[in-house]
Design a protein around this motif. Sequence first.
Motif, PDB file in Angstrom:
ATOM      1  N   ALA A  97      35.503  26.929  66.690  1.00 50.32           N
ATOM      2  CA  ALA A  97      36.504  25.945  67.104  1.00 50.32           C
ATOM      3  C   ALA A  97      37.571  25.755  66.031  1.00 50.32           C
ATOM      4  O   ALA A  97      38.765  25.714  66.329  1.00 50.32           O
ATOM      5  CB  ALA A  97      35.820  24.615  67.426  1.00 50.32           C
ATOM      6  N   VAL A  98      37.139  25.647  64.774  1.00 51.96           N
ATOM      7  CA  VAL A  98      38.102  25.484  63.678  1.00 51.96           C
ATOM      8  C   VAL A  98      39.000  26.715  63.570  1.00 51.96           C
ATOM      9  O   VAL A  98      40.219  26.607  63.370  1.00 51.96           O
ATOM     10  CB  VAL A  98      37.362  25.226  62.356  1.00 51.96           C
TER      11      VAL A  98
ATOM     12  N   GLN B 174      41.593  26.613  66.297  1.00 51.24           N
ATOM     13  CA  GLN B 174      42.599  25.586  66.065  1.00 51.24           C
ATOM     14  C   GLN B 174      43.595  26.001  64.978  1.00 51.24           C
ATOM     15  O   GLN B 174      44.766  25.633  65.028  1.00 51.24           O
ATOM     16  CB  GLN B 174      41.920  24.271  65.665  1.00 51.24           C
TER      17      GLN B 174
ATOM     18  N   PRO C 144      47.720  24.959  70.275  1.00 44.69           N
ATOM     19  CA  PRO C 144      46.717  23.956  70.697  1.00 44.69           C
ATOM     20  C   PRO C 144      46.181  24.176  72.109  1.00 44.69           C
ATOM     21  O   PRO C 144      44.967  24.074  72.343  1.00 44.69           O
ATOM     22  CB  PRO C 144      47.486  22.634  70.583  1.00 44.69           C
TER      23      PRO C 144
ATOM     24  N   ALA D 238      43.953  27.242  72.109  1.00 42.09           N
ATOM     25  CA  ALA D 238      42.721  26.969  71.376  1.00 42.09           C
ATOM     26  C   ALA D 238      41.747  26.150  72.221  1.00 42.09           C
ATOM     27  O   ALA D 238      40.547  26.441  72.274  1.00 42.09           O
ATOM     28  CB  ALA D 238      43.038  26.231  70.078  1.00 42.09           C
ATOM     29  N   GLN D 239      42.260  25.128  72.908  1.00 46.15           N
ATOM     30  CA  GLN D 239      41.387  24.323  73.759  1.00 46.15           C
ATOM     31  C   GLN D 239      40.822  25.142  74.913  1.00 46.15           C
ATOM     32  O   GLN D 239      39.662  24.963  75.298  1.00 46.15           O
ATOM     33  CB  GLN D 239      42.166  23.126  74.301  1.00 46.15           C
TER      34      GLN D 239
ATOM     35  N   VAL E 284      37.981  27.194  73.378  1.00 45.78           N
ATOM     36  CA  VAL E 284      36.862  26.422  72.849  1.00 45.78           C
ATOM     37  C   VAL E 284      36.012  25.848  73.977  1.00 45.78           C
ATOM     38  O   VAL E 284      34.773  25.798  73.872  1.00 45.78           O
ATOM     39  CB  VAL E 284      37.376  25.299  71.926  1.00 45.78           C
TER      40      VAL E 284
END
Length: 228
Positions: free
Chosen positions: A22-23, A26, A31, A34-35, A38
């Motif tokens: 997740a890091v 990000q 964003p 990434a979401q 994740v």
Amino acid sequence: MPHVARLMSNCASLAAATAVLAVSFQLNLEPAEAQRRVRPRLVLFATSALGMTVLFTYEQMTHRSPQVYALYLLLFISYLGFAIVDFLVQAVSQSRSTRRSSVRIGLRMAAAGCAFTLVYAVYKLTVLISLGLGFHLVSDHSGCSSLVSTPCVFSVTSPALAALLICVGRTLTAVVYPVSQARRRRWEAQSFEALGPLWQDLSAAMPNIDPDFTRPLRTTPTSCSNVG
């Protein structure tokens, strides 16, 4: 409940692998993207942890059935291997494209940690195959007397080194960058102080020199390109 530490340790390992992914997403993606990446990994983690908990409970009720433990290991290895390979691919590709040396070194350290995690996953896979075929080649429940003896070097030392390398690699940039910036500001201040006598000579030779000429020198070195 006996041996509950094994379940807690394995779930913590999966949670750590998910957090690292997740890091990484990000830091390196937009964003929204990434979401999007994740979210399914969080679902897989929750499903794997829940399945492992159910199998662990059933294993204790059936007096540590080898077949149930094999299914437990299969869930654990599947998600751990998926997460580590996913992060390893990201770390290697990013280390090739980044221009900052601290980021490149940190990513390579994290990739080395992934290699140790894969060693641990292969060991767990060997235990799984041994249990599935009924050979019992590896005693996965034995205590460790030394960190360099078999199987402790695979079951304890490898994941410990993996966690250390990944954590240090991912935090190296956050530690090195402020230090490098502080050293850069110190060098700038010393350089500007060294230019003091030159400015005094210029102002003495040309009293009508524009005072704005010195303003770029008080900001950043990149602004000095605007002088002249």
